[in-house]
Design an enzyme around this catalytic site. Structure first.
Site, PDB file in Angstrom:
ATOM      1  N   LYS A 175     -23.503 -23.173  -3.548  1.00 37.30           N
ATOM      2  CA  LYS A 175     -22.251 -23.927  -3.402  1.00 37.30           C
ATOM      3  C   LYS A 175     -21.202 -22.949  -2.875  1.00 37.30           C
ATOM      4  O   LYS A 175     -20.629 -22.154  -3.632  1.00 37.30           O
ATOM      5  CB  LYS A 175     -21.839 -24.486  -4.773  1.00 37.30           C
ATOM      6  CG  LYS A 175     -21.025 -25.784  -4.734  1.00 37.30           C
ATOM      7  CD  LYS A 175     -19.702 -25.674  -4.050  1.00 37.30           C
ATOM      8  CE  LYS A 175     -18.634 -25.048  -4.907  1.00 37.30           C
ATOM      9  NZ  LYS A 175     -17.389 -24.768  -4.158  1.00 37.30           N
ATOM     10  N   GLU A 251     -19.796 -11.986 -11.349  1.00 32.30           N
ATOM     11  CA  GLU A 251     -19.062 -10.921 -10.666  1.00 32.30           C
ATOM     12  C   GLU A 251     -17.652 -11.463 -10.445  1.00 32.30           C
ATOM     13  O   GLU A 251     -17.455 -12.390  -9.658  1.00 32.30           O
ATOM     14  CB  GLU A 251     -19.762 -10.560  -9.351  1.00 32.30           C
ATOM     15  CG  GLU A 251     -21.120  -9.931  -9.626  1.00 32.30           C
ATOM     16  CD  GLU A 251     -21.923  -9.550  -8.391  1.00 32.30           C
ATOM     17  OE1 GLU A 251     -21.481  -9.846  -7.272  1.00 32.30           O
ATOM     18  OE2 GLU A 251     -22.998  -8.961  -8.562  1.00 32.30           O
ATOM     19  N   CYS A 285     -12.383  -8.025  -3.991  1.00 27.41           N
ATOM     20  CA  CYS A 285     -12.509  -7.720  -5.430  1.00 27.41           C
ATOM     21  C   CYS A 285     -12.603  -6.221  -5.662  1.00 27.41           C
ATOM     22  O   CYS A 285     -12.121  -5.704  -6.657  1.00 27.41           O
ATOM     23  CB  CYS A 285     -13.749  -8.408  -5.973  1.00 27.41           C
ATOM     24  SG  CYS A 285     -15.205  -8.054  -4.971  1.00 27.41           S
ATOM     25  N   GLU A 387      -4.478  -9.334 -10.400  1.00 25.80           N
ATOM     26  CA  GLU A 387      -5.142  -9.224  -9.104  1.00 25.80           C
ATOM     27  C   GLU A 387      -4.281  -9.929  -8.048  1.00 25.80           C
ATOM     28  O   GLU A 387      -4.124 -11.147  -8.089  1.00 25.80           O
ATOM     29  CB  GLU A 387      -6.520  -9.893  -9.206  1.00 25.80           C
ATOM     30  CG  GLU A 387      -7.388  -9.644  -8.009  1.00 25.80           C
ATOM     31  CD  GLU A 387      -8.759 -10.298  -8.162  1.00 25.80           C
ATOM     32  OE1 GLU A 387      -8.841 -11.432  -8.664  1.00 25.80           O
ATOM     33  OE2 GLU A 387      -9.738  -9.662  -7.741  1.00 25.80           O
TER      34      GLU A 387
HETATM   35  P1  NAD Z   1     -12.705 -19.092  -7.456  1.00 30.94           P
HETATM   36  O1  NAD Z   1     -13.144 -18.678  -8.814  1.00 30.94           O
HETATM   37  O2  NAD Z   1     -11.517 -19.939  -7.319  1.00 30.94           O
HETATM   38  O3  NAD Z   1     -13.879 -19.896  -6.726  1.00 30.94           O
HETATM   39  C1  NAD Z   1     -15.162 -19.340  -6.559  1.00 30.94           C
HETATM   40  C2  NAD Z   1     -16.165 -20.457  -6.445  1.00 30.94           C
HETATM   41  O4  NAD Z   1     -16.232 -21.162  -7.671  1.00 30.94           O
HETATM   42  C3  NAD Z   1     -15.844 -21.493  -5.380  1.00 30.94           C
HETATM   43  O5  NAD Z   1     -17.030 -21.886  -4.749  1.00 30.94           O
HETATM   44  C4  NAD Z   1     -15.253 -22.626  -6.202  1.00 30.94           C
HETATM   45  O6  NAD Z   1     -15.390 -23.893  -5.595  1.00 30.94           O
HETATM   46  C5  NAD Z   1     -16.092 -22.543  -7.452  1.00 30.94           C
HETATM   47  N1  NAD Z   1     -15.476 -23.114  -8.656  1.00 30.94           N
HETATM   48  C6  NAD Z   1     -14.162 -23.161  -8.973  1.00 30.94           C
HETATM   49  N2  NAD Z   1     -14.010 -23.751 -10.187  1.00 30.94           N
HETATM   50  C7  NAD Z   1     -15.258 -24.061 -10.625  1.00 30.94           C
HETATM   51  C8  NAD Z   1     -15.746 -24.689 -11.813  1.00 30.94           C
HETATM   52  N3  NAD Z   1     -14.930 -25.080 -12.789  1.00 30.94           N
HETATM   53  N4  NAD Z   1     -17.080 -24.857 -11.930  1.00 30.94           N
HETATM   54  C9  NAD Z   1     -17.922 -24.433 -10.964  1.00 30.94           C
HETATM   55  N5  NAD Z   1     -17.510 -23.854  -9.821  1.00 30.94           N
HETATM   56  C10 NAD Z   1     -16.187 -23.662  -9.654  1.00 30.94           C
HETATM   57  O7  NAD Z   1     -12.593 -17.753  -6.623  1.00 30.94           O
HETATM   58  P2  NAD Z   1     -12.026 -17.584  -5.140  1.00 30.94           P
HETATM   59  O8  NAD Z   1     -10.559 -17.822  -5.163  1.00 30.94           O
HETATM   60  O9  NAD Z   1     -12.891 -18.372  -4.215  1.00 30.94           O
HETATM   61  O10 NAD Z   1     -12.347 -16.043  -4.863  1.00 30.94           O
HETATM   62  C11 NAD Z   1     -11.510 -15.009  -5.189  1.00 30.94           C
HETATM   63  C12 NAD Z   1     -11.939 -14.349  -6.498  1.00 30.94           C
HETATM   64  O11 NAD Z   1     -13.284 -13.898  -6.402  1.00 30.94           O
HETATM   65  C13 NAD Z   1     -11.135 -13.119  -6.825  1.00 30.94           C
HETATM   66  O12 NAD Z   1     -10.808 -13.125  -8.187  1.00 30.94           O
HETATM   67  C14 NAD Z   1     -12.092 -11.973  -6.532  1.00 30.94           C
HETATM   68  O13 NAD Z   1     -11.850 -10.783  -7.207  1.00 30.94           O
HETATM   69  C15 NAD Z   1     -13.385 -12.571  -6.915  1.00 30.94           C
HETATM   70  N6  NAD Z   1     -14.493 -11.843  -6.276  1.00 30.94           N
HETATM   71  C16 NAD Z   1     -15.275 -11.015  -7.051  1.00 30.94           C
HETATM   72  C17 NAD Z   1     -16.316 -10.291  -6.460  1.00 30.94           C
HETATM   73  C18 NAD Z   1     -17.193  -9.380  -7.281  1.00 30.94           C
HETATM   74  O14 NAD Z   1     -18.206  -8.943  -6.758  1.00 30.94           O
HETATM   75  N7  NAD Z   1     -16.843  -9.082  -8.520  1.00 30.94           N
HETATM   76  C19 NAD Z   1     -16.548 -10.419  -5.087  1.00 30.94           C
HETATM   77  C20 NAD Z   1     -15.714 -11.247  -4.327  1.00 30.94           C
HETATM   78  C21 NAD Z   1     -14.694 -11.967  -4.942  1.00 30.94           C
END
Ligand code: NAD
Length: 484
Positions: A175, A251, A285, A387
């Site tokens: 997804k 992650e 991240c 962040e």
């Molecule tokens: P997000 O958590 O808003 O969304 C990530 C994914 O989760 C999307 O596909 C979203 O549709 C889905 N999602 C959102 N709510 C959900 C729920 N309740 N149930 C299931 N799926 C759900 O994150 P974002 O804004 O897309 O990305 C940015 C974040 O990702 C930042 O916090 C960043 O640090 C983190 N990130 C971490 C790493 C790592 O390796 N640790 C790598 C890249 C990004």
């Protein structure tokens, strides 16, 4: 650059299909609509999980060497389509082509190739007992994996999960983030072309809560969830997944420190800091936006770093002279600007940036922010604790090693940090003392895929990479063999 139009579909059971209302996909550099994608609901999630469950029966029993062949073809197609995939990431994310063409697509292919090989070459363990019995360990595929990815580095993170999940015989439903659905769709096309059997790799588009993301995490047919995204989303997924006790790998967010000791090679430290601050517009991240510089070189470092930051060209992602692209969406730009406004109302000082740059049309409509360097903040300030996820960094001086360790550790996140010094003893001491899943000494972003990757504290649960991912993506079974 001529603007394409992408009509994204789901990929379920080996077919590209529609399903659910369509939502628009925007190009971050101009905010023009560049495509649409369907929002999958329960029906699409059910169809994808059912297809993956059916495919699991044969894929899990396919010899790893045969799985390897088809995954290698998939990786090869990624390499052959490098130009198209690099452009797709720029349309999706707003990142510059300059960054996309510096090893980014080869790394995406390597994520698949590495695990395809690893699943064939890794061994197992055995424990012979004094009584002649032998315990040996099997690593077996688990079932259907839900792979949920964020918008910032879509194809790299999708393949980082796809590689181990598929190589070890699981089937998946991916997804992708709603803001960036293009990459997963392109990857599905290449996987299809490579001959991955129907149902082994499915993609369902949609949003998170009350949409495809949540339905996937709730689904009883899903056995494990590999999620990358915000810490708050991780908490929501954990709550839902607890109902059916799914296996989780998270992650999450980060707030890395970049510690520069006075003995560091200053030119190199500036170069590394430019990357750890502004790669992917700071929407990373792994970024280390808290620069902590030892006092004897503080003024000199700030002067050089600010000069290098001012020299960055912000603009058209397809212009190879651009260093900094656009932020993902107008709401995200406003969120990042919120932190900068907070600084304007304090005693801290913005040395460069903090403004929307003046760009020619159509980029004047894009989500651009000039790279921003701030000094004079307190370590407890929101901007130093939360962040920001944009091209915004703070720089502060420190005196002693213990002091900087405490500052680096003084956040709730623990994903990765950077440490710059020529003193080996200090490097060893500080790397051991700071609470982060990855510490780079005198570099940034380089990593062997055999090494564990993941976050401490609120930055994640578990580790992926090499045999660390094996623990997550396989069921570990002990067989005790009697000698009678
Ligand atoms: P997000 O958590 O808003 O969304 C990530 C994914 O989760 C999307 O596909 C979203 O549709 C889905 N999602 C959102 N709510 C959900 C729920 N309740 N149930 C299931 N799926 C759900 O994150 P974002 O804004 O897309 O990305 C940015 C974040 O990702 C930042 O916090 C960043 O640090 C983190 N990130 C971490 C790493 C790592 O390796 N640790 C790598 C890249 C990004």
């Amino acid at each position: 650059m001529e603007r394409p139009f992408f009509t994204v579909q789901h990929y379920i059971d080996g077919m590209f299909v529609d399903g659910g209302p369509r939502f628009e996909v925007f190009y971050p550099a101009t905010n023009e609509v560049i495509g649409t994608a369907p929002e999958g609901g329960r029906a699409e999630v059910d169809a994808a999980v059912s297809a993956a469950s059916r495919a699991f029966k044969s894929w899990s029993r396919t010899p790893a060497a045969e799985r390897r062949l088809v995954l290698k073809r998939f990786a090869q197609l990624i390499r052959e389509n490098e130009a198209d995939l690099a452009a797709t990431e720029s349309w999706d994310v707003g990142r510059t082509m300059r960054e996309n063409t510096h090893g980014y697509i080869p790394r995406i292919a390597a994520n698949i190739e590495f695990f395809a090989d690893f699943a064939v070459t890794h061994g197992s363990s055995a424990y012979p007992m004094d009584n002649g019995y032998i315990n040996y360990v099997l690593h077996q595929p688990v079932g259907v994996a839900a792979l949920i990815t964020p918008w910032n580095i879509p194809m790299l993170l999708a393949t980082w999960k796809l590689g181990p999940a598929l190589a070890w015989g699981n089937t998946v439903v991916l997804k992708p983030a709603e803001l960036t659905p293009l990459g997963a769709w392109k990857l599905a096309q290449l996987a299809d072309q490579a001959g991955l059997p129907p149902g082994v790799f499915n993609v369902v588009n949609g949003f998170g809560p009350e949409s495809a993301g949540q339905y996937l995490t709730e689904h009883p047919g899903v056995r494990l969830i590999s999620f990358t995204g915000e810490t708050t989303t991780g908490k929501a997924i954990m709550t839902v997944a607890a109902q059916s006790l799914k296996r989780l790998s998270f992650e999450l967010g980060g707030k890395g420190a970049n510690i520069i000791f006075a003995d560091a090679d200053l030119e190199r430290a500036v170069n590394i800091s430019m990357r750890s601050s502004f790669f992917n517009q700071g929407e990373l991240c792994l970024a280390a936006p808290r620069l902590l510089v030892q006092r004897p070189v503080y003024e000199q470092f700030v002067e050089k770093f600010v000069a290098a930051t001012k020299a960055l060209k912000v603009g058209d992602p397809f212009d190879h002279s651009s260093n900094i692209g656009a932020l993902i969406a107008p709401e995200h730009l406003q969120r990042v600007e919120g932190y900068v406004h907070g600084v304007r109302n304090s005693t801290a000082e913005i040395l460069t940036g903090g403004e929307r740059p003046l760009l020619p049309a159509p980029f004047d409509k894009g989500n651009y922010l000039s790279p921003t360097v701030i000094v004079g903040t307190q370590h407890s300030d929101r901007i130093c604790q939360e962040e920001v996820f944009g091209p915004v960094v703070t720089v502060a001086p420190f005196d002693e090693e213990d002091e900087v360790v405490a500052i680096a550790n003084g956040v709730s996140y623990g994903l990765s940090s950077v440490l710059q010094t020529r003193d080996l003893g200090r490097a060893l001491r500080v790397a051991a003392a700071i609470e982060f899943g990855t510490v780079w000494v005198n570099d940034f972003f380089v990593r062997d895929l055999r090494a564990p990757f993941g976050g401490a504290k609120q930055s994640g649960i578990g580790r992926e990479g090499g045999h660390y991912g094996l623990e997550f993506f396989t069921e570990t079974k002990t067989v005790c063999l009697s000698n009678v």
